[in-house]
Design a protein around this motif. Sequence first.
Motif, PDB file in Angstrom:
ATOM      1  N   SER A  60      16.264 -11.549  -0.022  1.00 29.72           N
ATOM      2  CA  SER A  60      16.574 -12.250   1.227  1.00 29.72           C
ATOM      3  C   SER A  60      17.007 -11.325   2.355  1.00 29.72           C
ATOM      4  N   ARG A  61      17.512 -10.153   2.041  1.00 29.18           N
ATOM      5  CA  ARG A  61      17.989  -9.236   3.086  1.00 29.18           C
ATOM      6  C   ARG A  61      16.949  -8.189   3.480  1.00 29.18           C
ATOM      7  N   LEU A  62      15.798  -8.176   2.807  1.00 25.25           N
ATOM      8  CA  LEU A  62      14.803  -7.134   3.042  1.00 25.25           C
ATOM      9  C   LEU A  62      14.212  -7.243   4.448  1.00 25.25           C
ATOM     10  N   ARG A  63      14.310  -6.148   5.201  1.00 25.18           N
ATOM     11  CA  ARG A  63      13.801  -6.128   6.578  1.00 25.18           C
ATOM     12  C   ARG A  63      12.709  -5.076   6.762  1.00 25.18           C
ATOM     13  N   PHE A  64      12.781  -3.984   5.988  1.00 24.29           N
ATOM     14  CA  PHE A  64      11.830  -2.885   6.155  1.00 24.29           C
ATOM     15  C   PHE A  64      11.106  -2.649   4.832  1.00 24.29           C
ATOM     16  N   LEU A  65       9.788  -2.738   4.864  1.00 25.07           N
ATOM     17  CA  LEU A  65       8.996  -2.625   3.630  1.00 25.07           C
ATOM     18  C   LEU A  65       7.776  -1.744   3.857  1.00 25.07           C
ATOM     19  N   ASN A  66       7.587  -0.776   2.968  1.00 23.14           N
ATOM     20  CA  ASN A  66       6.435   0.121   3.033  1.00 23.14           C
ATOM     21  C   ASN A  66       5.663   0.015   1.725  1.00 23.14           C
ATOM     22  N   LEU A  67       4.446  -0.502   1.813  1.00 23.92           N
ATOM     23  CA  LEU A  67       3.562  -0.609   0.644  1.00 23.92           C
ATOM     24  C   LEU A  67       2.343   0.299   0.802  1.00 23.92           C
ATOM     25  N   GLY A  68       2.456   1.325   1.627  1.00 28.09           N
ATOM     26  CA  GLY A  68       1.328   2.202   1.919  1.00 28.09           C
ATOM     27  C   GLY A  68       0.707   2.819   0.687  1.00 28.09           C
ATOM     28  N   ARG A  69      -0.630   2.917   0.734  1.00 33.33           N
ATOM     29  CA  ARG A  69      -1.435   3.545  -0.317  1.00 33.33           C
ATOM     30  C   ARG A  69      -1.295   2.856  -1.670  1.00 33.33           C
ATOM     31  N   MET A  70      -1.068   1.568  -1.624  1.00 33.09           N
ATOM     32  CA  MET A  70      -1.136   0.780  -2.860  1.00 33.09           C
ATOM     33  C   MET A  70      -2.608   0.561  -3.220  1.00 33.09           C
ATOM     34  N   ILE A  71      -2.838   0.110  -4.426  1.00 37.76           N
ATOM     35  CA  ILE A  71      -4.211  -0.183  -4.836  1.00 37.76           C
ATOM     36  C   ILE A  71      -4.713  -1.428  -4.114  1.00 37.76           C
ATOM     37  N   ASP A  72      -6.010  -1.536  -3.935  1.00 35.89           N
ATOM     38  CA  ASP A  72      -6.601  -2.612  -3.132  1.00 35.89           C
ATOM     39  C   ASP A  72      -6.422  -3.997  -3.737  1.00 35.89           C
ATOM     40  N   TRP A  73      -6.249  -4.069  -5.058  1.00 33.26           N
ATOM     41  CA  TRP A  73      -6.280  -5.384  -5.695  1.00 33.26           C
ATOM     42  C   TRP A  73      -4.929  -6.087  -5.719  1.00 33.26           C
ATOM     43  N   VAL A  74      -3.908  -5.431  -5.201  1.00 30.34           N
ATOM     44  CA  VAL A  74      -2.602  -6.090  -5.150  1.00 30.34           C
ATOM     45  C   VAL A  74      -2.679  -7.256  -4.173  1.00 30.34           C
ATOM     46  N   PRO A  75      -2.291  -8.450  -4.580  1.00 31.24           N
ATOM     47  CA  PRO A  75      -2.367  -9.630  -3.698  1.00 31.24           C
ATOM     48  C   PRO A  75      -1.257  -9.600  -2.646  1.00 31.24           C
ATOM     49  N   VAL A  76      -1.514  -8.893  -1.569  1.00 31.63           N
ATOM     50  CA  VAL A  76      -0.479  -8.626  -0.572  1.00 31.63           C
ATOM     51  C   VAL A  76       0.095  -9.903   0.021  1.00 31.63           C
ATOM     52  N   GLU A  77      -0.772 -10.856   0.354  1.00 30.51           N
ATOM     53  CA  GLU A  77      -0.300 -12.062   1.042  1.00 30.51           C
ATOM     54  C   GLU A  77       0.705 -12.837   0.194  1.00 30.51           C
ATOM     55  N   SER A  78       0.359 -13.110  -1.068  1.00 25.13           N
ATOM     56  CA  SER A  78       1.282 -13.856  -1.932  1.00 25.13           C
ATOM     57  C   SER A  78       2.520 -13.031  -2.279  1.00 25.13           C
ATOM     58  N   LEU A  79       2.341 -11.715  -2.355  1.00 27.34           N
ATOM     59  CA  LEU A  79       3.450 -10.821  -2.656  1.00 27.34           C
ATOM     60  C   LEU A  79       4.528 -10.888  -1.572  1.00 27.34           C
TER      61      LEU A  79
END
Length: 750
Positions: free
Chosen positions: A175-194
């Motif tokens: 709930s407190r997360l404001r800054f998130l870096n998911l750079g260079r993750m694999i393509d198949w990670v479901p970003v939207e639902s994540l």
Amino acid sequence: MASDTPESLMALCTDFCLRNLDGTLGYLLDKETLRLHPDIFLPSEICDRLVNEYVELVNAACNFEPHESFFSLFSDPRSTRLTRIHLREDLVQDQDLEAIRKQDLVELYLTNCEKLSAKSLQTLRSFSHTLVSLSLFGCTNIFYEEENPGGCEDEYLVNPTCQVLVKDFTFEGFSRLRFLNLGRMIDWVPVESLLRPLNSLAALDLSGIQTSDAAFLTQWKDSLVSLVLYNMDLSDDHIRVIVQLHKLRHLDISRDRLSSYYKFKLTREVLSLFVQKLGNLMSLDISGHMILENCSISKMEEEAGQTSIEPSKSSIIPFRALKRPLQFLGLFENSLCRLTHIPAYKVSGDKNEEQVLNAIEAYTEHRPEITSRAINLLFDIARIERCNQLLRALKLVITALKCHKYDRNIQVTGSAALFYLTNSEYRSEQSVKLRRQVIQVVLNGMESYQEVQRNCCLTLCNFSIPEELEFQYRRVNELLLSILNPTRQDESIQRIAVHLCNALVCQVDNDHKEAVGKMGFVVCDQVMEFSWSALWNITDETPDNCEMFLNFNGMKLFLDCLKEFPEKQELHRNMLGLLGNVAEVKELRPQLMTSQFISVFSNLLESKADGIEVSYNACGVLSHIMFDGPEAWGVCEPQREEVEERMWAAIQSWDINSRRNINYRSFEPILRLLPQGISPVSQHWATWALYNLVSVYPDKYCPLLIKEGGLPLLRDIIKMATARQETKEMARKVIEHCSNFKEENMDTSR
């Protein structure tokens, strides 16, 4: 001039504690597991620093060994407090995060931690109630878990497993997360639902992630201030979403032009949309993009005069509508960087030194592929022109080399740039601390890649040797010796390495020389002048190295070189100088007592090679052998008296004013030949040597002779019945020279 201020007490204590963990902060349980001493409590400022400095030492310091259970020191929040930690590379594994899961982390940066698996996703949940900033950049395996289903069994595999993508993890509860870096993750990670559970994201980095539908980003249109979509293949749909994020202050849609083909082309219309819709924009990066249509005014239209950052004068037409200049504009490998009037305080590009340095600064941490090309441009600037921001350039290259120790391209370009940035033209601007940092990263590169060793050796030649390298003395020599391995065929780099080895052992104490000998330099059989010169230096007043020379067939090598290179005068001088060192060791002289060796030394008495040097050194070898007396003369041919006569003739043929190609740090080996009557010719050679040196170089050698007690020994010669008259006369002249020197340099001030 860079600052040479000492390290802070905090930095020194942190470094000491990390290098002595089981003697300071903790103790070893079961000889393996580290535990914090029970009477210690460490606040977050100290704990954060310990962890972050530990990561830095593991990645950048060659002589620092990581401890498997280091993170267990911070397992109990009642005695340690962690809040902000930055971990990188393969140092971090699942069990390390598990060890600190009870901590209330506010900031956790995990960069290129490829050993983390889906187990660490579950550990991340332990921090969900406190985390504000989270980076999983380059942690490509963290969304995979290992399974061993029946379909994956293979009788040839010891541990047959399958890598299965985890799809049920989300950021629910963060709930407190404001800054998130998911750079260079694999393509198949479901970003939207994540990401859907995150309600108030302020900064998001999706570098390298491909998603055809970016509409989910609009859920943060009222909170997102920073969005990074580096190397995302964009479309018009993406642009329509981006311009709805009206709170954006930083937008990065840059790309690496060399990595892959992108269909999207940046247009004048898109840039105009950004300016119109994103009124809070302060930073924009469009590096690497090809501009589909002309966005700039013509050269004829550009206003003459001083370069301006005012939007109204902008050479980039869409940016004339900006309300204020941008703080940063990324235009690296983008034709717009070459325009005159760019409305930004800081611009990355390839037009000039300032733009190139801005590019290195902006892209080093997460974009090594871009950084290496920017450093290559800096290399050209330093090589062809003069670098105007030397200290900044040097610090940026050092940072890049530390950050990407195992990136071949950066190590190659960085080491090449350092050669030009550390040359004598710039030396006065560099502090001792900064130059030591250069040496550290150069040695790191030499250890990692053979192809950078030439660049690194050339860079080391820019330093004062051995003074500036003594703090890494053993490490430098070990690396140079690896280059001299006979299996390597690159003769040019071997010559540089031998030159460096020679310089390293020339002006250091005997302990250092002996250490180099034990490392293996004496066994190097490279037949070259530099090698013999280095061996001459390394055996000077170092009996152990002299013995190693003999044990490893050094005399055979000497004879082979004489035969193979009969005209190489400097080679002969260096070889005889080395053998003079061997002959000074009484226990080793019997090994020189063979008819073959004595004949060779005797014949070299008549050599005119390199002035008197070869003849002088050959006579020195024989003088020490003669000093052992007639009973030690173990050969029938040539006879002792015959050799003695040839020595007298050689000494009488030398010009006493000959300038010398030799450097004595001590007269002790010469002085021991004076108080004796068993070999008058040895006594005469020693007296002649002193007379020549104090005559030609009085400022250097008169004080040395006086300091080492040579004058009383010379006075004794004058009284000796066994001494030849010409030897006595020469002794008087030496005493007279030194007496005159003392009078001329007497301090008469009151």
